[in-house]
Design an enzyme around this catalytic site. Structure first.
Site, PDB file in Angstrom:
ATOM      1  N   LYS A  66      -2.222  58.087   1.415  1.00 53.70           N
ATOM      2  CA  LYS A  66      -1.075  58.905   1.815  1.00 53.70           C
ATOM      3  C   LYS A  66      -0.121  58.031   2.638  1.00 53.70           C
ATOM      4  O   LYS A  66      -0.553  57.204   3.420  1.00 53.70           O
ATOM      5  CB  LYS A  66      -1.527  60.097   2.678  1.00 53.70           C
ATOM      6  CG  LYS A  66      -2.731  60.861   2.135  1.00 53.70           C
ATOM      7  CD  LYS A  66      -2.467  61.605   0.845  1.00 53.70           C
ATOM      8  CE  LYS A  66      -3.654  62.381   0.358  1.00 53.70           C
ATOM      9  NZ  LYS A  66      -4.488  61.708  -0.621  1.00 53.70           N
ATOM     10  N   GLY A  67       1.159  58.230   2.442  1.00 56.78           N
ATOM     11  CA  GLY A  67       2.144  57.488   3.220  1.00 56.78           C
ATOM     12  C   GLY A  67       2.699  56.268   2.510  1.00 56.78           C
ATOM     13  O   GLY A  67       3.499  55.533   3.067  1.00 56.78           O
ATOM     14  N   CYS A  68       2.278  56.040   1.269  1.00 58.44           N
ATOM     15  CA  CYS A  68       2.810  54.928   0.491  1.00 58.44           C
ATOM     16  C   CYS A  68       3.875  55.449  -0.466  1.00 58.44           C
ATOM     17  O   CYS A  68       3.710  56.507  -1.060  1.00 58.44           O
ATOM     18  CB  CYS A  68       1.707  54.252  -0.326  1.00 58.44           C
ATOM     19  SG  CYS A  68       0.648  53.181   0.630  1.00 58.44           S
ATOM     20  N   GLN A  69       4.948  54.690  -0.602  1.00 55.09           N
ATOM     21  CA  GLN A  69       6.007  55.031  -1.541  1.00 55.09           C
ATOM     22  C   GLN A  69       5.462  54.933  -2.966  1.00 55.09           C
ATOM     23  O   GLN A  69       5.712  55.800  -3.798  1.00 55.09           O
ATOM     24  CB  GLN A  69       7.176  54.065  -1.339  1.00 55.09           C
ATOM     25  CG  GLN A  69       8.309  54.232  -2.315  1.00 55.09           C
ATOM     26  CD  GLN A  69       9.388  53.198  -2.086  1.00 55.09           C
ATOM     27  OE1 GLN A  69       9.269  52.298  -1.268  1.00 55.09           O
ATOM     28  NE2 GLN A  69      10.463  53.322  -2.835  1.00 55.09           N
ATOM     29  N   SER A  70       4.696  53.897  -3.241  1.00 52.95           N
ATOM     30  CA  SER A  70       4.059  53.708  -4.541  1.00 52.95           C
ATOM     31  C   SER A  70       2.704  54.382  -4.507  1.00 52.95           C
ATOM     32  O   SER A  70       2.183  54.704  -3.449  1.00 52.95           O
ATOM     33  CB  SER A  70       3.845  52.214  -4.807  1.00 52.95           C
ATOM     34  OG  SER A  70       5.021  51.498  -4.595  1.00 52.95           O
TER      35      SER A  70
END
Length: 139
Positions: free
Chosen positions: A49-53
């Site tokens: 969670k928290g990744c753009q990809s």
């Protein structure tokens, strides 16, 4: 090899490159050597969670050590997680939890990533540390 020795190796490797375009290319190459997560582990539970990809991270605990596999839908992000896996896979949960993350700043990674990718990097590190806590608690 200890985490500190591996991190020092990574810092030395990045120091060989004169500019950040070369370093990005190197990270993309590192991503190609990433220990790929088995498809059965590419689930929402393993999505960071928290990744753009999209980044999937799986950890297994064997013989007192934590082993990571991962995958991402973005080539640069694959390189970032490959660096982290190289530094932490095959280490004990305690060593992972207590490891300093100075090498990230030493190679200048955070400052050369977009804000969303930098947030993703922090999320990846947090997830690796969370796995180490979980494995320590289950010993």
């Amino acid at each position: 090899m200890s985490i500190e020795e591996i991190q020092a190796e990574i810092v030395d490797e990045f120091a060989m490159f004169e500019d950040w375009m070369q370093r990005y290319e190197y990270m993309i190459e590192l991503g190609k050597s990433l220990p790929i997560i088995e498809e059965k582990y590419q689930t929402d539970d393993n999505l960071i969670k928290g990744c753009q990809s999209k980044v999937w991270l799986h950890a297994e605990y064997k013989d007192g050590k934590v082993y990571f596999t991962a995958n991402s839908d973005a080539i640069l992000t694959k390189g970032i997680i490959a660096i982290l896996i190289r530094a932490f896979s095959g280490q004990s949960p305690e060593e992972i939890f207590n490891a300093k993350m100075d090498f990230i700043d030493e190679i200048g990674l955070k400052e050369h990533l977009s804000p969303t990718r930098a947030n993703g990097l922090v999320s990846m590190i947090k997830q690796i540390k969370m796995y180490s806590v979980a494995f320590q608690a289950n010993k």
